[in-house]
Design an enzyme around this catalytic site. Structure first.
Site, PDB file in Angstrom:
ATOM      1  N   MET A 172     -11.906   4.767   4.282  1.00 24.28           N
ATOM      2  CA  MET A 172     -11.114   5.143   5.308  1.00 24.28           C
ATOM      3  C   MET A 172     -11.393   5.319   6.615  1.00 24.28           C
ATOM      4  O   MET A 172     -12.612   5.524   7.047  1.00 24.28           O
ATOM      5  CB  MET A 172     -10.562   6.688   5.294  1.00 24.28           C
ATOM      6  N   GLY A 216      -0.159   8.053   9.127  1.00 30.23           N
ATOM      7  CA  GLY A 216      -0.152   6.880   9.872  1.00 30.23           C
ATOM      8  C   GLY A 216      -0.423   6.834  11.538  1.00 30.23           C
ATOM      9  O   GLY A 216      -0.229   7.944  11.975  1.00 30.23           O
ATOM     10  N   GLY A 274      -0.329  -0.175   8.588  1.00 34.24           N
ATOM     11  CA  GLY A 274       1.124   0.319   8.699  1.00 34.24           C
ATOM     12  C   GLY A 274       1.664   0.298   9.996  1.00 34.24           C
ATOM     13  O   GLY A 274       2.381  -0.552  10.160  1.00 34.24           O
ATOM     14  N   MET A 284       0.867  11.676  -0.494  1.00 29.05           N
ATOM     15  CA  MET A 284       0.088  12.878   0.084  1.00 29.05           C
ATOM     16  C   MET A 284       0.651  14.394  -0.584  1.00 29.05           C
ATOM     17  O   MET A 284       1.876  14.422  -0.495  1.00 29.05           O
ATOM     18  CB  MET A 284       0.255  12.804   1.438  1.00 29.05           C
ATOM     19  N   HIS A 309       0.927  -0.986   0.002  1.00 27.15           N
ATOM     20  CA  HIS A 309       0.004   0.022  -0.079  1.00 27.15           C
ATOM     21  C   HIS A 309       0.997   1.068   0.020  1.00 27.15           C
ATOM     22  O   HIS A 309       1.792   1.293   0.824  1.00 27.15           O
ATOM     23  CB  HIS A 309      -0.985  -0.153   1.205  1.00 27.15           C
ATOM     24  N   HIS A 321      -2.442   4.837  -3.079  1.00 30.87           N
ATOM     25  CA  HIS A 321      -3.605   5.518  -2.758  1.00 30.87           C
ATOM     26  C   HIS A 321      -3.343   7.009  -2.882  1.00 30.87           C
ATOM     27  O   HIS A 321      -2.580   7.590  -1.991  1.00 30.87           O
ATOM     28  CB  HIS A 321      -3.802   5.251  -1.198  1.00 30.87           C
ATOM     29  N   GLY A 351      -3.956  11.293   5.949  1.00 31.74           N
ATOM     30  CA  GLY A 351      -2.973  12.172   6.303  1.00 31.74           C
ATOM     31  C   GLY A 351      -1.587  11.647   7.028  1.00 31.74           C
ATOM     32  O   GLY A 351      -0.849  11.987   7.018  1.00 31.74           O
TER      33      GLY A 351
HETATM   34  C1  DX5 Z   1      -3.595   7.363   6.023  1.00 36.08           C
HETATM   35  C2  DX5 Z   1      -3.086   6.297   5.175  1.00 36.08           C
HETATM   36  C3  DX5 Z   1      -2.961   5.047   5.668  1.00 36.08           C
HETATM   37  C4  DX5 Z   1      -1.894   4.783   6.734  1.00 36.08           C
HETATM   38  C5  DX5 Z   1      -2.371   3.356   7.563  1.00 36.08           C
HETATM   39  O1  DX5 Z   1      -3.731   8.619   5.552  1.00 36.08           O
HETATM   40  O2  DX5 Z   1      -4.076   6.428   4.144  1.00 36.08           O
HETATM   41  O3  DX5 Z   1      -2.741   4.115   4.347  1.00 36.08           O
HETATM   42  O4  DX5 Z   1      -0.716   4.700   6.187  1.00 36.08           O
HETATM   43  O5  DX5 Z   1      -1.624   3.402   8.535  1.00 36.08           O
HETATM   44  P1  DX5 Z   1      -1.867   2.971  10.012  1.00 36.08           P
HETATM   45  O6  DX5 Z   1      -2.323   1.414   9.884  1.00 36.08           O
HETATM   46  O7  DX5 Z   1      -0.865   2.955  10.826  1.00 36.08           O
HETATM   47  O8  DX5 Z   1      -3.321   3.540  10.400  1.00 36.08           O
HETATM   48 ZN    ZN Z   2      -3.890   4.444   2.607  1.00 34.94          ZN
END
Ligand code: DX5
Ligand code: ZN
Length: 216
Positions: A137, A144, A197, A37, A33, A66, A142
């Site tokens: 979501m 992790g 993540g 951003m 993934h 993404h 934004g």
């Molecule tokens: C957030 C991202 C996610 C993020 C997930 O904006 O789109 O993909 O990296 O990370 P975790 O699993 O740590 O929430």
């Molecule tokens: Zn993501």
């Protein structure tokens, strides 16, 4: 069992990205993934094409990209060229989501549509037939490492019903705060793909962590 596990590269150690890519290659994960951003659609900037190139060269699994960026249509061809096998754009960031999906397909990738936690699920009604995946979501995009929003379960139930009625082939991906505690319920309610993540990369044994959510 979760059909697809997609560890989020955002939580990797960029000083040793090669090692982390190899860890995912060797694990039970299905996809990479890749969170892009732009500092406009979301209040954070992650990384761009040079990292995509490194991933394309070394990753042996599908790149699930993404895009958390404004005007995603502008960059569709380049992301597919740089290796995106699945390219997901945000409904909120695109006034012409249908055109963008067509462009992604024309470029040769699968097309996903993402919605934020505050966006009603029913707005997907007229676009789900054209999408290969809906990314729901489960945190505000934004960053992790945020906590899972509990209302996601109710939203997933609604999305699962819409998907089954309109396009049973379309996958559902859950992104944000996924761990071994919420994964089983997400799979039970219809999630096909789980992004993780922090849960993976902060684990003592990331490959074991991947195995645990895969088994959900
Ligand atoms: C957030 C991202 C996610 C993020 C997930 O904006 O789109 O993909 O990296 O990370 P975790 O699993 O740590 O929430
Ligand atoms: Zn993501």
């Amino acid at each position: 069992m979760a059909r697809f596990i997609a560890p989020s590269v955002l939580s990797a150690d960029f000083a040793r990205l090669g090692t982390d890519i190899e860890m995912i290659n060797q694990s039970e994960a299905d996809w990479f993934h890749v969170d892009i951003m732009d500092g406009r659609f979301v209040p954070n900037i992650s990384f761009g094409f040079p990292v995509m190139e490194a991933l394309k060269k070394h990753a042996t699994k599908l790149l699930d990209v993404h895009l958390m960026i404004e005007e995603p249509l502008k960059y569709v061809d380049e992301f597919v060229e740089k290796g995106a096998g699945m390219l997901t754009v945000h409904w909120e960031a695109d006034r012409h989501i249908h055109r963008t999906i067509q462009a992604i397909h024309k470029a040769g990738a699968k097309a996903g549509v993402a919605i934020n936690p505050g966006t009603p699920v029913h707005i997907l009604k007229d676009i789900i037939k054209d999408a290969d995946m809906i990314l729901l979501m489960s945190v505000n995009p934004g960053f992790g490492g945020q906590s899972f929003i509990e209302n996601t379960y109710a939203r997933l139930e609604e999305l699962n019903a819409l998907r089954n009625a309109q396009n049973p082939q379309c996958w559902i991906e859950i992104d944000g705060g996924v761990n071994d505690k919420n994964a089983p319920e997400l799979v039970r309610l219809g999630a096909d793909a789980l992004v993780a993540g922090n849960y993976v990369f902060k684990a003592e044994d990331p490959q074991e962590a991947i195995k645990r959510i895969k088994a959900a």
